[in-house]
Design a protein around this motif. Structure first.
Motif, PDB file in Angstrom:
ATOM      1  N   GLN A   2       1.184  -1.051  -0.561  1.00 59.95           N
ATOM      2  CA  GLN A   2      -0.063   0.254  -0.054  1.00 59.95           C
ATOM      3  C   GLN A   2       0.606   0.957  -0.353  1.00 59.95           C
ATOM      4  N   THR A   4       0.796   5.086  -1.121  1.00 58.23           N
ATOM      5  CA  THR A   4      -0.213   7.051  -0.567  1.00 58.23           C
ATOM      6  C   THR A   4      -0.154   7.504  -2.398  1.00 58.23           C
ATOM      7  N   ILE A   5      -1.552   8.279  -2.812  1.00 62.43           N
ATOM      8  CA  ILE A   5      -0.943   9.175  -4.236  1.00 62.43           C
ATOM      9  C   ILE A   5       0.452   9.677  -3.817  1.00 62.43           C
ATOM     10  N   HIS A   6       0.795  10.600  -3.208  1.00 66.26           N
ATOM     11  CA  HIS A   6       1.874  11.580  -3.642  1.00 66.26           C
ATOM     12  C   HIS A   6       3.553  10.070  -3.895  1.00 66.26           C
ATOM     13  N   ALA A  28      -3.832   4.480  -1.403  1.00 65.65           N
ATOM     14  CA  ALA A  28      -4.275   4.815  -0.200  1.00 65.65           C
ATOM     15  C   ALA A  28      -4.543   6.489  -0.731  1.00 65.65           C
ATOM     16  N   ARG A  29      -5.468   6.765  -0.114  1.00 66.57           N
ATOM     17  CA  ARG A  29      -5.547   8.789  -0.441  1.00 66.57           C
ATOM     18  C   ARG A  29      -5.597   8.908   1.296  1.00 66.57           C
ATOM     19  N   GLY A  30      -3.954   9.379   1.743  1.00 62.19           N
ATOM     20  CA  GLY A  30      -4.168   9.480   3.322  1.00 62.19           C
ATOM     21  C   GLY A  30      -3.735   7.725   3.980  1.00 62.19           C
ATOM     22  N   SER A  31      -4.755   6.893   4.977  1.00 64.43           N
ATOM     23  CA  SER A  31      -4.422   5.844   4.952  1.00 64.43           C
ATOM     24  C   SER A  31      -5.631   4.713   4.510  1.00 64.43           C
TER      25      SER A  31
END
Length: 76
Positions: A2, A4-6, A28-31
Motif C-alpha cells: 500500500q 500513498t498517492i504522492h 491510498a489517500r492518506g490511510s
C-alpha cells in the motif's frame, strides 16, 4: 503493498512492474485505500475451424520482426 498517492506518482513505473509481477498494489489517500493497481491479462486467441486445437498467447503485432522474419517478408 500500500502506497500513498504522492508515493504512487513518484514511483509509478516500479508499481506497474510490481503489479505485472503479480503483487497487489493499493493506492491510498492518506490511510484510506482508494485504488487497486492490477495487471491486465494478455488475451489468448482461438481459430474457429480449429476451436480447442490452437490456443495460446495472441501475437503482438507491434513488436519488431526478427531479421530472419523480415528477410522472409522481403523475399530474401
Amino acid at each position: 503493498m500500500q502506497v500513498t498517492i504522492h508515493a504512487a506518482k513518484t514511483n509509478l513505473s516500479k508499481l506497474i512492474e510490481a503489479a505485472l509481477a503479480g503483487e497487489e498494489v493499493i493506492i491510498a489517500r492518506g490511510s484510506k485505500p482508494v485504488v487497486k493497481l492490477v495487471a491486465i491479462a494478455k488475451p489468448t486467441f482461438e481459430i474457429g475451424i480449429l476451436a480447442g486445437q490452437l490456443s495460446g498467447p495472441a501475437p503482438d503485432f507491434f513488436e519488431p520482426m526478427s531479421e530472419e522474419e523480415l528477410a522472409a517478408w522481403e523475399g530474401a
